[in-house]
Design an enzyme around this catalytic site. Structure first.
Site, PDB file in Angstrom:
ATOM      1  CD  GLU A  49      75.037  25.066  39.096  1.00  0.00           C
ATOM      2  OE1 GLU A  49      75.858  24.867  40.076  1.00  0.00           O
ATOM      3  OE2 GLU A  49      74.228  26.110  38.962  1.00  0.00           O
ATOM      4  CG  PHE A 111      74.461  39.747  37.590  1.00  0.00           C
ATOM      5  CD1 PHE A 111      75.209  39.643  38.904  1.00  0.00           C
ATOM      6  CD2 PHE A 111      73.310  38.941  37.590  1.00  0.00           C
ATOM      7  CE1 PHE A 111      74.812  39.019  40.004  1.00  0.00           C
ATOM      8  CE2 PHE A 111      73.079  37.979  38.580  1.00  0.00           C
ATOM      9  CZ  PHE A 111      73.574  38.048  39.732  1.00  0.00           C
ATOM     10  CD  GLN A 112      74.513  34.899  37.975  1.00  0.00           C
ATOM     11  OE1 GLN A 112      73.359  34.538  37.322  1.00  0.00           O
ATOM     12  NE2 GLN A 112      74.466  34.702  39.315  1.00  0.00           N
ATOM     13  CE  LYS A 161      67.256  36.489  30.252  1.00  0.00           C
ATOM     14  NZ  LYS A 161      67.422  37.229  31.793  1.00  0.00           N
ATOM     15  CG  MET A 473      95.259   6.898  46.855  1.00  0.00           C
ATOM     16  SD  MET A 473      95.952   5.245  47.045  1.00  0.00           S
ATOM     17  CE  MET A 473      94.730   4.432  45.957  1.00  0.00           C
TER      18      MET A 473
HETATM   19  C1  FAD Z   1      93.678   6.534  42.426  1.00  0.00           C
HETATM   20  C2  FAD Z   1      93.725   6.050  41.052  1.00  0.00           C
HETATM   21  C3  FAD Z   1      94.640   4.699  40.575  1.00  0.00           C
HETATM   22  C4  FAD Z   1      94.581   4.158  39.223  1.00  0.00           C
HETATM   23  N1  FAD Z   1      95.236   3.079  39.172  1.00  0.00           N
HETATM   24  C5  FAD Z   1      95.315   2.525  37.636  1.00  0.00           C
HETATM   25  C6  FAD Z   1      95.849   1.191  37.788  1.00  0.00           C
HETATM   26  O1  FAD Z   1      96.261   0.649  38.692  1.00  0.00           O
HETATM   27  N2  FAD Z   1      95.604   0.585  36.821  1.00  0.00           N
HETATM   28  C7  FAD Z   1      94.913   1.279  35.574  1.00  0.00           C
HETATM   29  O2  FAD Z   1      94.901   0.587  34.391  1.00  0.00           O
HETATM   30  N3  FAD Z   1      94.425   2.545  35.789  1.00  0.00           N
HETATM   31  C8  FAD Z   1      94.407   2.950  36.896  1.00  0.00           C
HETATM   32  N4  FAD Z   1      93.889   4.369  37.116  1.00  0.00           N
HETATM   33  C9  FAD Z   1      93.329   4.878  35.767  1.00  0.00           C
HETATM   34  C10 FAD Z   1      94.195   5.562  34.745  1.00  0.00           C
HETATM   35  O3  FAD Z   1      94.482   6.819  35.387  1.00  0.00           O
HETATM   36  C11 FAD Z   1      93.688   5.873  33.492  1.00  0.00           C
HETATM   37  O4  FAD Z   1      92.205   6.366  33.530  1.00  0.00           O
HETATM   38  C12 FAD Z   1      93.158   4.516  32.847  1.00  0.00           C
HETATM   39  O5  FAD Z   1      94.437   3.631  32.894  1.00  0.00           O
HETATM   40  C13 FAD Z   1      92.818   4.603  31.460  1.00  0.00           C
HETATM   41  O6  FAD Z   1      92.383   3.348  30.800  1.00  0.00           O
HETATM   42  P1  FAD Z   1      92.094   3.445  29.239  1.00  0.00           P
HETATM   43  O7  FAD Z   1      93.516   3.926  28.785  1.00  0.00           O
HETATM   44  O8  FAD Z   1      91.766   2.121  28.898  1.00  0.00           O
HETATM   45  O9  FAD Z   1      90.907   4.584  28.883  1.00  0.00           O
HETATM   46  P2  FAD Z   1      90.698   5.842  28.206  1.00  0.00           P
HETATM   47  O10 FAD Z   1      91.658   6.783  29.238  1.00  0.00           O
HETATM   48  O11 FAD Z   1      89.333   6.280  28.447  1.00  0.00           O
HETATM   49  O12 FAD Z   1      91.333   5.823  26.910  1.00  0.00           O
HETATM   50  C14 FAD Z   1      90.794   5.049  25.973  1.00  0.00           C
HETATM   51  C15 FAD Z   1      91.493   5.128  24.504  1.00  0.00           C
HETATM   52  O13 FAD Z   1      90.749   4.214  23.732  1.00  0.00           O
HETATM   53  C16 FAD Z   1      90.392   5.181  22.355  1.00  0.00           C
HETATM   54  N5  FAD Z   1      89.157   4.505  21.876  1.00  0.00           N
HETATM   55  C17 FAD Z   1      88.207   5.218  22.257  1.00  0.00           C
HETATM   56  N6  FAD Z   1      87.240   4.907  21.481  1.00  0.00           N
HETATM   57  C18 FAD Z   1      88.042   3.883  20.561  1.00  0.00           C
HETATM   58  C19 FAD Z   1      87.501   3.127  19.494  1.00  0.00           C
HETATM   59  N7  FAD Z   1      86.014   3.109  19.025  1.00  0.00           N
HETATM   60  N8  FAD Z   1      88.328   2.197  18.915  1.00  0.00           N
HETATM   61  C20 FAD Z   1      89.704   2.350  19.210  1.00  0.00           C
HETATM   62  N9  FAD Z   1      90.067   3.029  20.544  1.00  0.00           N
HETATM   63  C21 FAD Z   1      89.148   3.911  20.761  1.00  0.00           C
HETATM   64  C22 FAD Z   1      90.771   6.523  22.859  1.00  0.00           C
HETATM   65  O14 FAD Z   1      91.015   7.376  21.822  1.00  0.00           O
HETATM   66  C23 FAD Z   1      91.573   6.447  24.055  1.00  0.00           C
HETATM   67  O15 FAD Z   1      92.887   6.772  23.657  1.00  0.00           O
HETATM   68  C24 FAD Z   1      93.971   5.002  38.344  1.00  0.00           C
HETATM   69  C25 FAD Z   1      93.087   6.007  38.442  1.00  0.00           C
HETATM   70  C26 FAD Z   1      92.998   6.767  39.750  1.00  0.00           C
HETATM   71  C27 FAD Z   1      92.201   7.902  39.907  1.00  0.00           C
HETATM   72  C1  TPP Z   2      88.513  16.695  43.830  1.00  0.00           C
HETATM   73  C2  TPP Z   2      89.942  15.727  44.293  1.00  0.00           C
HETATM   74  N1  TPP Z   2      90.409  16.366  45.352  1.00  0.00           N
HETATM   75  C3  TPP Z   2      91.738  15.685  45.781  1.00  0.00           C
HETATM   76  C4  TPP Z   2      92.025  14.559  45.178  1.00  0.00           C
HETATM   77  C5  TPP Z   2      93.307  13.852  45.789  1.00  0.00           C
HETATM   78  N2  TPP Z   2      92.846  12.630  46.313  1.00  0.00           N
HETATM   79  C6  TPP Z   2      92.904  11.378  45.670  1.00  0.00           C
HETATM   80  S1  TPP Z   2      92.263  10.230  46.458  1.00  0.00           S
HETATM   81  C7  TPP Z   2      92.133  11.189  47.821  1.00  0.00           C
HETATM   82  C8  TPP Z   2      91.548  10.499  49.187  1.00  0.00           C
HETATM   83  C9  TPP Z   2      90.008   9.903  49.013  1.00  0.00           C
HETATM   84  O1  TPP Z   2      89.587   9.756  50.377  1.00  0.00           O
HETATM   85  P1  TPP Z   2      88.161   9.088  50.470  1.00  0.00           P
HETATM   86  O2  TPP Z   2      87.037   9.550  49.604  1.00  0.00           O
HETATM   87  O3  TPP Z   2      88.148   8.715  51.829  1.00  0.00           O
HETATM   88  O4  TPP Z   2      88.605   7.475  49.754  1.00  0.00           O
HETATM   89  P2  TPP Z   2      89.487   6.576  50.422  1.00  0.00           P
HETATM   90  O5  TPP Z   2      90.876   6.563  49.738  1.00  0.00           O
HETATM   91  O6  TPP Z   2      89.731   6.707  51.770  1.00  0.00           O
HETATM   92  O7  TPP Z   2      89.066   5.113  50.125  1.00  0.00           O
HETATM   93  C10 TPP Z   2      92.338  12.351  47.719  1.00  0.00           C
HETATM   94  C11 TPP Z   2      92.336  13.358  48.413  1.00  0.00           C
HETATM   95  C12 TPP Z   2      91.131  13.823  44.224  1.00  0.00           C
HETATM   96  N3  TPP Z   2      91.279  12.732  43.875  1.00  0.00           N
HETATM   97  N4  TPP Z   2      90.129  14.625  43.699  1.00  0.00           N
END
Ligand code: FAD
Ligand code: TPP
Ligand code: MG
Length: 569
Positions: A49, A111-112, A161, A473
């Site tokens: 799911e 159940f569930q 249900k 990472m």
């Molecule tokens: C491993 C990892 C590394 C990351 N590194 C980076 C990085 O280096 N740089 C980076 O940027 N991000 C990075 N991120 C992502 C980060 O965590 C955030 O998800 C991201 O920065 C959010 O971008 P955002 O604010 O544009 O989008 P969202 O979080 O989706 O926010 C969107 C915003 O827009 C607003 N909005 C929505 N619709 C409208 C509308 N019609 N008009 C006006 N406003 C609206 C919402 O209310 C919200 O506040 C990383 C994520 C991971 C998993």
């Molecule tokens: C469900 C979940 N568990 C743990 C993490 C923490 N986490 C962030 S990146 C990462 C490693 C990802 O490894 P892989 O999928 O091999 O990608 P790579 O970084 O090697 O490109 C982990 C464990 C996460 N983001 N999501």
């Protein structure tokens, strides 16, 4: 018209425009599944799911509509939790329908039975428990309205249900949503526009921060026109990628933890930040105390809760970005900002020299090479769905997106296992798109059961596993901050090509750079799903990197002259 609650579910979904639904059956939702046989809605049988929720999410992000997932009570519903939280953090409009035990059994540990509305309260935009067939139509209409209006987000409807089995009159018209307390349509005060226009006019070093809201609002053209008119450079968040074409001369690239060094420096030196539909995530700002210290800030944002949440702003223009820009744009004066733009070009400094693309071919296969070659071969036109980790960041850096909704990725929750199912959903929303999954060897194994869904549904999704033999990472964090103690990050993987074979999916293994392009070409010509296991350098790192909580300008840069990690010496 007298109908059962179960029939009303499908009647309403059809009227909401739903043609595909992602789900998994079970006892408490069986009446609704039984009624499905009478309706022209395609049900995609997932293998877990969680997959259904990511598919609904990918469907919504790729197509701009609402994605729908369905599951049974208890474990079916709790398996949806990660996907719902993922959609919540990235403002993705999905509707999840769950079966619930009979209303008389609620609270008896039947159940569930799980209190799924209780469980999902903090990770849904709204949720409902429906115990009467009479309430189903209104609830579904409200759910669709709430999911996609204002700031989009997930809505869950839990239906007992007996409510599915009960009968009542079905009247679509009188089930129209009436939500007096919900006001998604905001617009800024006229004086705030005036102040913003004056502030923009006098700025010498402005930067637009272009976020996910730009794409959600459909305001990509307006942001581009605004930037061109005012000569203001644009930095993108991860989720903002694609909102402005990467090839646009004013587009600087990604900001934040793994953003480009010159982008972060430009933000730190700016005198005005124009935050368009972005929420100043901690991955974007680094240390809040030293973030853009000389900049005034204007925040255009639809959700009042985001204003002054992380970063104090000087002006908030509350409303839909597209509507606000339509007001602003004609009143913005053209300014010569060539000095600022050429200064930013200087900030690029030696970045090109440090870039991994400029390494002499040492016989090693780097993820950046794979992704950049994929970009070249697909001419940047693929719809790429990434998982979470190093490969995700390399994709953001080395695949240059020119189209909105061409990069789908879990940003806020960073959900490993997102990519494969989200790509399936994306393919249903955009059957003509060339859909590529870019996924790590770790994350792939979290939801790879959905390979069977791809085969059963006969859909064409191409999968590129960036196989570095590590939870890369996390390994990088251990290398940088835990003296290379690689606790629980090395991965022993199955042979992914053989695994794909077992599903009847065409597969390849690539470990040399010279084979990347030819294999991508072969896969593109293959008329169905295919998988490539790219065996890349194991201990490579993503640069630049702002350590968590550090100042945005205090980036760890790829060492220059270029030194690669461990095995490269
Ligand atoms: C491993 C990892 C590394 C990351 N590194 C980076 C990085 O280096 N740089 C980076 O940027 N991000 C990075 N991120 C992502 C980060 O965590 C955030 O998800 C991201 O920065 C959010 O971008 P955002 O604010 O544009 O989008 P969202 O979080 O989706 O926010 C969107 C915003 O827009 C607003 N909005 C929505 N619709 C409208 C509308 N019609 N008009 C006006 N406003 C609206 C919402 O209310 C919200 O506040 C990383 C994520 C991971 C998993
Ligand atoms: C469900 C979940 N568990 C743990 C993490 C923490 N986490 C962030 S990146 C990462 C490693 C990802 O490894 P892989 O999928 O091999 O990608 P790579 O970084 O090697 O490109 C982990 C464990 C996460 N983001 N999501
Ligand atoms: Mg890995």
């Amino acid at each position: 018209m007298i109908k059962t609650g179960a029939e009303i579910v499908w009647e309403c979904l059809l009227r909401e425009g739903v043609r595909n639904i992602f789900g998994y059956p079970g006892g408490a939702i069986l009446p609704t599944y039984d009624a499905l046989t009478k309706y022209d809605i395609h049900h995609v049988l997932v293998r877990h799911e969680q997959g259904a929720t990511h598919m609904a999410d990918g469907f919504a992000r790729a197509g701009g509509g609402v994605g729908v997932a369905i599951a049974t009570s208890g474990p079916g519903a709790t398996n949806m939790v990660t996907g719902i939280a993922t959609a919540m953090l990235d403002s993705s409009p999905i509707v999840c329908i769950t079966g619930q035990v009979g209303s008389k059994l609620i609270g008896s540990d039947a159940f569930q039975e799980t209190d799924i509305t209780g469980v999902t309260l903090p990770i849904t935009k709204h949720n409902y428990l429906v115990t009467h067939a009479e309430d189903i139509a209104r609830t579904i209409r409200e759910a669709f309205y709430i999911a996609q209006s204002g700031r989009p987000g997930p809505v869950l409807i839990d239906i007992t249900k007996d409510a599915q089995q009960g009968t009542c009159k079905f009247d679509w018209e009188s089930a129209k949503p009436q939500l007096p307390g919900y006001r998604p349509d905001l617009s800024p005060a006229p004086e705030d526009y005036e102040k913003a226009i004056a502030m923009i006019g006098s700025a010498q070093r402005p930067v637009i921060l272009s976020g996910h809201g730009v794409i959600l609002s459909g305001a990509t053209r307006l942001v581009k026109d605004f930037a061109e008119r005012a000569h203001i450079p644009i930095a993108m968040t991860l989720l903002g990628i694609g909102g402005i074409p990467a090839s646009h001369p004013l587009n600087l690239g990604m900001m934040g933890m793994h953003g480009e060094a010159w982008v972060n420096h430009a933000i730190q030196e700016a005198d005005l930040l124009l935050a368009f539909g972005m929420r100043f995530d901690d991955r974007v700002t680094g240390n809040l105390k030293t973030y853009a210290p000389t900049a005034k800030k204007i925040h255009v944002e639809i959700d009042p809760a985001e204003i002054n949440k992380n970063v104090r702003v000087d002006i908030a223009l509350l409303g839909d970005l597209g509507e606000v820009l339509q007001e602003l744009l004609p009143r913005i004066e053209t300014r010569d900002r060539s000095e600022w733009l050429s200064h930013i070009r200087e900030l690029k400094g030696d970045s090109a020299v440090r870039d991994i693309q400029n390494l002499p071919d040492s016989g090693h296969l780097y993820a950046a090479h794979v992704i950049n070659d994929l970009w070249r071969e697909t001419r940047g036109r693929a719809l790429v769905v990434t998982d979470v980790g190093q490969h995700q960041m390399w994709e953001a850096q080395y695949y240059h997106h020119d189209q909105p909704r061409s990069l789908i990725t879990s940003g806020g929750l960073g959900t490993m296992g997102f990519a494969l199912p989200a790509a399936i959903g994306a393919k249903f929303a955009r059957p003509d798109a060339e859909v590529w999954v870019v996924v790590g060897d770790g994350g792939f194994q979290m939801t790879m059961a959905e390979l069977a869904t791809i085969v059963q549904e006969k859909i064409d999704v191409k999968i590129a596993i960036i196989n570095n033999g590590f939870l890369g990472m996390v390994r990088q964090w251990q290398e940088f901050f835990y003296e290379k103690r690689y606790a629980a990050t090395p991965l022993l993987n199955p042979d992914f090509a053989k695994l794909a074979d077992a599903y009847g999916i065409r597969s390849f293994t690539v470990s040399e750079r010279k084979d990347v392009i030819s294999t991508v070409q072969e896969v593109r010509q293959h008329p169905g799903a295919a998988l490539i296991d790219f065996r890349v350098e194991q201990e490579d790192s993503v640069y630049p990197m702002v350590p968590a909580g550090a100042d945005l300008h205090a980036m760890i840069r790829r060492p220059a002259p270029i030194w690669e990690t461990g095995s490269d010496e």
